[in-house]
Design a protein around this motif. Structure first.
Motif, PDB file in Angstrom:
ATOM      1  N   VAL A  63     -11.277  77.638  33.155  1.00 19.72           N
ATOM      2  CA  VAL A  63     -10.032  77.313  32.465  1.00 19.72           C
ATOM      3  C   VAL A  63      -9.044  78.430  32.799  1.00 19.72           C
ATOM      4  O   VAL A  63      -9.313  79.601  32.552  1.00 19.72           O
ATOM      5  CB  VAL A  63     -10.226  77.198  30.939  1.00 19.72           C
ATOM      6  CG1 VAL A  63      -8.901  76.925  30.247  1.00 19.72           C
ATOM      7  CG2 VAL A  63     -11.227  76.111  30.611  1.00 19.72           C
ATOM      8  N   GLY A  66      -4.248  77.646  28.708  1.00 18.96           N
ATOM      9  CA  GLY A  66      -4.167  76.647  27.657  1.00 18.96           C
ATOM     10  C   GLY A  66      -5.035  76.938  26.452  1.00 18.96           C
ATOM     11  O   GLY A  66      -6.226  77.161  26.587  1.00 18.96           O
ATOM     12  N   ASN A  69      -8.415  78.887  25.978  1.00 17.06           N
ATOM     13  CA  ASN A  69      -8.946  79.087  27.343  1.00 17.06           C
ATOM     14  C   ASN A  69     -10.391  78.638  27.492  1.00 17.06           C
ATOM     15  O   ASN A  69     -11.149  79.202  28.285  1.00 17.06           O
ATOM     16  CB  ASN A  69      -8.791  80.539  27.793  1.00 17.06           C
ATOM     17  CG  ASN A  69      -7.360  80.875  28.128  1.00 17.06           C
ATOM     18  OD1 ASN A  69      -6.600  80.016  28.572  1.00 17.06           O
ATOM     19  ND2 ASN A  69      -6.972  82.111  27.895  1.00 17.06           N
ATOM     20  N   ALA A  71     -13.030  74.968  27.587  1.00 19.19           N
ATOM     21  CA  ALA A  71     -13.146  73.507  27.662  1.00 19.19           C
ATOM     22  C   ALA A  71     -14.613  73.172  27.905  1.00 19.19           C
ATOM     23  O   ALA A  71     -15.403  74.030  28.295  1.00 19.19           O
ATOM     24  CB  ALA A  71     -12.276  72.946  28.788  1.00 19.19           C
ATOM     25  N   ASN A 111     -11.781  68.067  27.102  1.00 13.76           N
ATOM     26  CA  ASN A 111     -10.842  68.801  26.256  1.00 13.76           C
ATOM     27  C   ASN A 111     -10.626  68.053  24.936  1.00 13.76           C
ATOM     28  O   ASN A 111      -9.592  68.181  24.302  1.00 13.76           O
ATOM     29  CB  ASN A 111      -9.509  69.012  26.991  1.00 13.76           C
ATOM     30  CG  ASN A 111      -8.641  70.059  26.337  1.00 13.76           C
ATOM     31  OD1 ASN A 111      -9.135  70.958  25.662  1.00 13.76           O
ATOM     32  ND2 ASN A 111      -7.336  69.946  26.525  1.00 13.76           N
ATOM     33  N   LYS A 119      -4.972  71.904  28.954  1.00 17.00           N
ATOM     34  CA  LYS A 119      -5.611  72.979  29.721  1.00 17.00           C
ATOM     35  C   LYS A 119      -5.325  72.789  31.204  1.00 17.00           C
ATOM     36  O   LYS A 119      -5.212  71.664  31.693  1.00 17.00           O
ATOM     37  CB  LYS A 119      -7.139  72.961  29.526  1.00 17.00           C
ATOM     38  CG  LYS A 119      -7.607  72.977  28.086  1.00 17.00           C
ATOM     39  CD  LYS A 119      -7.480  74.331  27.451  1.00 17.00           C
ATOM     40  CE  LYS A 119      -7.690  74.337  25.968  1.00 17.00           C
ATOM     41  NZ  LYS A 119      -8.955  74.048  25.446  1.00 17.00           N
TER      42      LYS A 119
END
Length: 141
Positions: A63, A66, A69, A71, A111, A119
């Motif tokens: 990642v 976003g 950070n 996911a 996500n 992200k």
């Protein structure tokens, strides 16, 4: 939305330039792709790559931007079995020296746990035939 369109356009252009069929892959020593992917909040995207039997498989996920950070990331083999189960992380890697099951491997970025933050994810996929690669290197030397 514009970045999603750009990624789809690049994927279509790449697909038109190079077929993902197994017969086309047999002519090559291997493949390597790197994508920067925008995943909206609350969404999941999966990508598929054909892997030959006895080929190596290396996948790296990170990642880049976003929210927190992190996911979810998972890999499934062609039978649908998880070879790397979902984990909520900032980055993950998977490396297999010799794939036993040939076919399309599923690489999924999740996500859905993030309700508000999109992200930006980097996904790197590489696969090559070790025996043929070593023979190629010997020929060069």
């Amino acid at each position: 939305m514009i970045s999603l369109f750009a990624i789809v356009f690049l994927l279509i252009r790449e697909t038109q330039a190079e077929s993902y069929s197994s017969t086309n892959f047999e002519d090559k020593l291997g493949i390597a792709y790197e994508f920067k992917i925008h995943i909206d909040a609350g969404k999941e995207d999966c990508f598929y790559q054909y892997i030959q039997p006895s080929s190596s498989l290396y996948v790296a996920f990170q990642v880049m931007r976003g929210g927190d950070n992190q996911a979810g990331f998972a890999i499934r083999d062609p039978t649908g079995q998880f070879i790397l189960p979902y984990q909520w992380k900032a980055h993950a890697e998977y490396d297999e020296a010799a794939v036993r099951t040939p076919g399309y491997y599923s690489l999924c970025i999740d996500n859905t746990a993030s309700r508000f933050a999109a992200k930006l994810v980097s996904l790197y996929v590489a696969s090559f035939k070790r025996d043929e690669w070593e023979s190629y290197i010997q020929e060069l030397t």
